[in-house]
Design an enzyme around this catalytic site. Structure first.
Site, mmCIF file in Angstrom:
data_model
loop_
_atom_site.group_PDB
_atom_site.id
_atom_site.type_symbol
_atom_site.label_atom_id
_atom_site.label_comp_id
_atom_site.label_asym_id
_atom_site.label_seq_id
_atom_site.Cartn_x
_atom_site.Cartn_y
_atom_site.Cartn_z
ATOM 1 N N GLY A 166 0.771 -1.242 0.000
ATOM 2 C CA GLY A 166 0.000 0.000 0.000
ATOM 3 C C GLY A 166 0.799 1.286 0.000
ATOM 4 O O GLY A 166 0.284 2.333 0.419
ATOM 5 N N SER A 167 2.034 1.259 -0.492
ATOM 6 C CA SER A 167 2.802 2.510 -0.467
ATOM 7 C C SER A 167 2.265 3.515 -1.501
ATOM 8 O O SER A 167 2.325 4.725 -1.279
ATOM 9 C CB SER A 167 4.293 2.253 -0.667
ATOM 10 O OG SER A 167 4.568 1.803 -1.964
ATOM 11 N N ASN A 168 1.719 3.021 -2.612
ATOM 12 C CA ASN A 168 1.108 3.951 -3.574
ATOM 13 C C ASN A 168 -0.191 4.529 -3.018
ATOM 14 O O ASN A 168 -0.495 5.704 -3.239
ATOM 15 C CB ASN A 168 0.870 3.255 -4.921
ATOM 16 C CG ASN A 168 2.153 3.157 -5.725
ATOM 17 O OD1 ASN A 168 2.642 4.155 -6.249
ATOM 18 N ND2 ASN A 168 2.728 1.968 -5.800
ATOM 19 N N LYS A 182 -16.296 -14.900 -10.734
ATOM 20 C CA LYS A 182 -15.623 -13.600 -10.824
ATOM 21 C C LYS A 182 -16.664 -12.486 -10.926
ATOM 22 O O LYS A 182 -16.494 -11.402 -10.389
ATOM 23 C CB LYS A 182 -14.717 -13.602 -12.061
ATOM 24 C CG LYS A 182 -14.016 -12.289 -12.278
ATOM 25 C CD LYS A 182 -12.748 -12.461 -13.043
ATOM 26 C CE LYS A 182 -12.057 -11.144 -13.177
ATOM 27 N NZ LYS A 182 -10.642 -11.234 -13.185
ATOM 28 N N MET A 228 -3.650 -7.230 -7.243
ATOM 29 C CA MET A 228 -3.065 -8.353 -7.992
ATOM 30 C C MET A 228 -4.084 -9.218 -8.719
ATOM 31 O O MET A 228 -3.849 -10.404 -8.929
ATOM 32 C CB MET A 228 -2.231 -9.220 -7.035
ATOM 33 C CG MET A 228 -1.121 -8.480 -6.329
ATOM 34 S SD MET A 228 0.056 -7.770 -7.490
ATOM 35 C CE MET A 228 1.039 -9.224 -7.811
ATOM 36 N N ILE A 267 -8.842 -7.233 -13.864
ATOM 37 C CA ILE A 267 -10.175 -6.629 -13.811
ATOM 38 C C ILE A 267 -11.045 -7.243 -14.914
ATOM 39 O O ILE A 267 -10.625 -7.349 -16.065
ATOM 40 C CB ILE A 267 -10.065 -5.098 -14.001
ATOM 41 C CG1 ILE A 267 -9.287 -4.468 -12.830
ATOM 42 C CG2 ILE A 267 -11.430 -4.447 -14.163
ATOM 43 C CD1 ILE A 267 -10.012 -4.438 -11.513
ATOM 44 N N ASN A 308 -4.232 1.985 -13.487
ATOM 45 C CA ASN A 308 -3.324 1.056 -12.807
ATOM 46 C C ASN A 308 -1.905 1.613 -12.845
ATOM 47 O O ASN A 308 -1.516 2.285 -13.802
ATOM 48 C CB ASN A 308 -3.349 -0.286 -13.552
ATOM 49 C CG ASN A 308 -2.412 -1.315 -12.929
ATOM 50 O OD1 ASN A 308 -2.392 -1.514 -11.716
ATOM 51 N ND2 ASN A 308 -1.618 -1.979 -13.766
ATOM 52 N N HIS A 316 2.079 0.439 -12.865
ATOM 53 C CA HIS A 316 2.886 -0.746 -13.156
ATOM 54 C C HIS A 316 4.376 -0.375 -13.125
ATOM 55 O O HIS A 316 4.766 0.650 -13.680
ATOM 56 C CB HIS A 316 2.514 -1.294 -14.540
ATOM 57 C CG HIS A 316 3.282 -2.521 -14.885
ATOM 58 N ND1 HIS A 316 3.002 -3.745 -14.317
ATOM 59 C CD2 HIS A 316 4.346 -2.711 -15.703
ATOM 60 C CE1 HIS A 316 3.863 -4.630 -14.784
ATOM 61 N NE2 HIS A 316 4.686 -4.045 -15.629
#
Ligand code: GRF
Length: 209
Positions: free
Chosen positions: A14-16, A67, A92, A95, A109, A111
């Site tokens: 969760g650093s972003n 899903k 992770m 979608i 997102n 990356h």
């Protein structure tokens, strides 16, 4: 200024997410995190959200038959919190249609490579092993593929001869935090068009784009 509402999907550290939370504390930042959803109950991102009194939900794929049903639950939460933009920050899972259709071109997102190089898992290690001299990070719109949607922004990071996959990943991460904050701001405050694969930002005074 009324801040736009972010829903952040996470699976881990969760650093972003933290970078977005920190940015949102500034009055002139146009967004705030209103809900966090994790598919892992042990994700450290959950602690970060709780610390800031941000509502956080754990929604696990294995608790749903399909899903579609799993994503319907996530959709329900995101709609309840009236999110303007969905940010995948170390989420992770791929979608699916349910979320893509509920938030068309409203899911982004981050990356850790310069896409289209090294999509998928362990991108920093793959870049290091390949021997690239420049890597970096990308923020892109999410489509049905893996790390394949139109690119919103990128930041480059030099690869040093004495780097390890870990030291490279750490330097890329520092740039990710800046890129996610600036990309969210851009998407929410600037006009743009998605032309084919290109995200074209309309410059002020340029009526031809
Ligand atoms: C980041 O490297 C991001 O680019 C990738 O997963 C990692 C998540 O890190 N998608 P964090 O959970 O935000 O610290």
């Amino acid at each position: 200024m009324e801040k736009k509402r972010l829903g952040v999907l996470v699976s881990g550290r969760g650093s972003n997410l933290q970078a977005l939370i920190d940015a949102s504390k500034k009055d002139d930042y146009p967004a705030k995190v209103v809900v966090v959803i994790s598919n892992k109950k042990e994700a450290y991102a959950i602690e970060r959200a709780k610390k800031e009194n941000i509502p956080v939900y754990v929604v696990k794929r294995e608790d749903y038959r399909s899903k579609r049903e799993y994503e319907e639950k996530i959709r329900e939460i995101l709609l309840e919190y009236k999110v303007d933009l969905v940010v995948l920050a170390g989420y992770m899972k791929i979608i699916g249609k349910t979320l893509l259709e509920a938030f068309p071109w409203r899911i982004i997102n981050i990356h850790p490579s310069l896409l289209p190089s090294f999509p998928g898992l362990e991108a920093q290690k793959k870049a290091w092993e390949y021997g690239v001299k420049i890597s970096g990070c990308t923020v892109h719109f999410v489509d049905e593929g893996i790390d394949s949607g139109p690119i919103i922004g990128q930041r480059a990071v030099l690869v040093y001869d004495d780097d390890t996959p870990e030291t490279l990943a750490e330097r890329i991460l520092q740039e990710e935090h800046k890129l996610i904050v600036e990309s969210v701001k851009k998407i929410l405050t600037e006009e743009y068009e998605i032309i084919g694969r290109r995200v074209v930002f309309k410059k002020k005074g340029d009526e031809n784009i």
